[in-house]
Design a protein around this motif. Structure first.
Motif, mmCIF file in Angstrom:
data_model
loop_
_atom_site.group_PDB
_atom_site.id
_atom_site.type_symbol
_atom_site.label_atom_id
_atom_site.label_comp_id
_atom_site.label_asym_id
_atom_site.label_seq_id
_atom_site.Cartn_x
_atom_site.Cartn_y
_atom_site.Cartn_z
ATOM 1 N N UNK A 16 0.831 -1.210 0.000
ATOM 2 C CA UNK A 16 0.000 0.000 0.000
ATOM 3 C C UNK A 16 0.862 1.255 0.000
ATOM 4 N N UNK A 17 0.408 2.271 -0.705
ATOM 5 C CA UNK A 17 1.169 3.501 -0.796
ATOM 6 C C UNK A 17 1.334 4.125 0.582
ATOM 7 N N UNK A 18 2.579 4.492 0.901
ATOM 8 C CA UNK A 18 2.875 5.060 2.213
ATOM 9 C C UNK A 18 4.128 5.905 2.118
ATOM 10 N N UNK A 19 4.361 6.710 3.141
ATOM 11 C CA UNK A 19 5.614 7.446 3.233
ATOM 12 C C UNK A 19 6.763 6.456 3.375
ATOM 13 N N UNK A 20 7.983 6.930 3.140
ATOM 14 C CA UNK A 20 9.149 6.062 3.252
ATOM 15 C C UNK A 20 9.286 5.556 4.681
ATOM 16 N N UNK A 21 9.988 4.441 4.836
ATOM 17 C CA UNK A 21 10.209 3.877 6.169
ATOM 18 C C UNK A 21 10.919 4.882 7.060
ATOM 19 N N UNK A 22 11.877 5.601 6.500
ATOM 20 C CA UNK A 22 12.596 6.600 7.280
ATOM 21 C C UNK A 22 11.647 7.670 7.810
ATOM 22 N N UNK A 23 10.726 8.092 6.966
ATOM 23 C CA UNK A 23 9.764 9.117 7.370
ATOM 24 C C UNK A 23 8.830 8.600 8.454
ATOM 25 N N UNK A 24 8.367 7.365 8.303
ATOM 26 C CA UNK A 24 7.446 6.786 9.291
ATOM 27 C C UNK A 24 8.139 6.635 10.645
ATOM 28 N N UNK A 25 9.379 6.140 10.640
ATOM 29 C CA UNK A 25 10.119 5.990 11.895
ATOM 30 C C UNK A 25 10.311 7.348 12.565
ATOM 31 N N UNK A 26 10.706 8.353 11.781
ATOM 32 C CA UNK A 26 10.900 9.695 12.339
ATOM 33 C C UNK A 26 9.587 10.251 12.888
ATOM 34 N N UNK A 27 8.494 9.957 12.209
ATOM 35 C CA UNK A 27 7.181 10.438 12.643
ATOM 36 C C UNK A 27 6.821 9.836 14.007
#
Length: 429
Positions: free
Chosen positions: A266-277
């Motif tokens: 599924x379309x999502x932000x990058x893993x790096x972005x999700x972790x930072x979020x």
């Protein structure tokens, strides 16, 4: 009183199904330690990937062989994902099985078992927990609406079907009344809860009802797809506070964009972005993820991107699996299948990196006090118990070995961490 030997394989969602079937039996039961000592043998199967299929078939054959010469012979029932995936072909190949049951037939199975045993009817007891007294799983939905190209779950379990909110609240009250301190909320994607019921913010609505429940000390979520880890949800969770624990199991599966596209994620932000979020909302968050290596077309540079992410993100827990070519999935027909030895080396490389990260993160806990929820008595060391901190989920993460006053299964104690291992902690209450 009928003696029942149960083998439940696969994920926590399967375990909940097993508990509901056993609790729905319209006759009195008692556990049997072996198939030979039982009147009824129940095998709830998994067939997500080839090793799970092999394990399930082996369990059926082993149970069948154990009871084959007995008279009277115990009833053998096989439930779950295996018969759902392989249907009549499986039934024809295992004629020794007396009762078959699909995941969609859970409400019907207790009656079939009662009929096979010619059992006199009695009132069902309700869900029969098989976990330690400290925690219980709460399955909030069945199936999945995502279309990941390597995955068999939608074809086995069907589309997303959320359980009604009021029923989940009532079930949770029952689990807590029976002594559980922790609820582990499970679904294929918990963030998708309620979409099929027309709810726009189903998970938030559900948690709003669960978090205030009396007796609930911890609540954790398994699993949140990256697409569902939004600032809005995280702000809600941060505002809710305990008993929610900031433990986030987010199955990224890969981080390289070409591989994610090939997977059909599924379309999502990058893993790096999700972790930072997540870390922006929860500075102390514990993060877990799973990854698949060796999907068709995964090149060396794709894998190196994944390995670099693992080293830089420093997640608390990581699981990694070699891609399995599952018949009927789009990925099985994809070009560029990766050799088994290459997949094995990539698995080992990720786990070697994570082993060092885990050991380093756990070492920081030595000398600190933290709550430990005690699950069980250690099977070999008198006085020692097996428990977990808030950042250790049951069955999938490491554990905390703890001893001292007040330490007993089901209790939550404050312990000083005395030592750390690669994946485990040692504490003294």
């Amino acid at each position: 009183m009928y003696r029942v030997h149960t083998i439940s394989l696969g994920c926590p969602k399967n375990r909940v199904d097993t508990e509901n079937v056993l609790g729905g039996l319209p006759f009195a039961t008692t556990p049997a330690a072996t198939p030979e000592a039982a009147d009824l043998v129940v095998v709830n199967t998994c067939s997500f990937i080839a090793p799970a299929v092999e394990e399930s078939v082996a369990a059926i054959l082993e149970a069948s062989e154990a009871i084959r010469e007995l008279s009277p012979r115990p009833v053998l029932a096989v439930l779950g994902c295996l018969p759902s995936r392989f249907g009549q072909e499986l039934r024809d190949g295992l004629p020794e099985v007396d009762i078959w049951g699909l995941p969609s037939e859970l409400d019907l199975i207790p009656g079939r078992l009662a009929k096979a045993l010619s059992a006199e009817s009695a009132a069902p007891t309700g869900r029969l927990a098989s976990t330690p007294p400290s925690y219980a799983y709460l399955k909030i939905a069945e199936g999945c609406d995502h279309a990941c190209r390597y995955c068999t779950i939608p074809s086995i379990r069907g589309p997303l079907v959320s359980k009604p909110l009021d029923a989940l609240v009532e079930e949770s009250r029952g689990l807590l009344d029976k002594g559980a301190s922790e609820l582990v909320v499970v679904a294929q994607d918990v963030a998708a809860y309620g979409r099929d019921l027309g709810m726009k913010e189903g998970l938030k609505a559900l948690l709003g009802k669960l978090l205030p429940l009396s007796g609930l000390k911890w609540l954790r979520l398994l699993y949140l797809y990256p697409s569902g880890v939004t600032d809005d949800l995280l702000a809600f969770l941060a505002g809710a506070g305990r008993p929610f624990v900031p433990y986030f199991d987010i199955p990224f599966q890969h981080v390289q964009p070409d591989m994610l596209a090939a997977m059909g994620r599924p379309k999502a932000a990058s893993a790096e972005t999700v972790v930072a979020r997540v870390r922006r909302h929860f500075s102390d968050a514990a993060l877990r993820s799973t990854f698949i290596v060796g999907l068709p077309g995964e090149k060396k540079e794709h894998f190196e991107t994944l390995l670099r992410f693992v080293n830089e993100a420093r997640l608390n827990h990581v699981g990694v699996f070699p891609y399995h070519r599952e018949e009927g999935t789009p990925a099985a027909a994809m070009a560029g299948q990766v050799r088994s030895d290459v997949k094995a080396r990539r698995v080992e490389a990720v786990m070697a990196a994570q082993r060092e990260i885990s050991a380093d993160l756990l070492e920081d806990w030595v000398g600190r006090d933290t709550e430990v929820l005690v699950d069980s008595v250690h099977p070999e060391w008198p006085g020692l118990h097996v428990g977990r901190t808030w950042f250790q989920a049951p069955e999938i993460d490491g554990v905390t070995y703890v001893s001292g006053p007040g330490v007993a299964p089901g209790n939550m104690v404050t312990a000083t961490i005395e030592d750390s291992k690669d994946y485990d902690l040692v504490g003294l209450a």
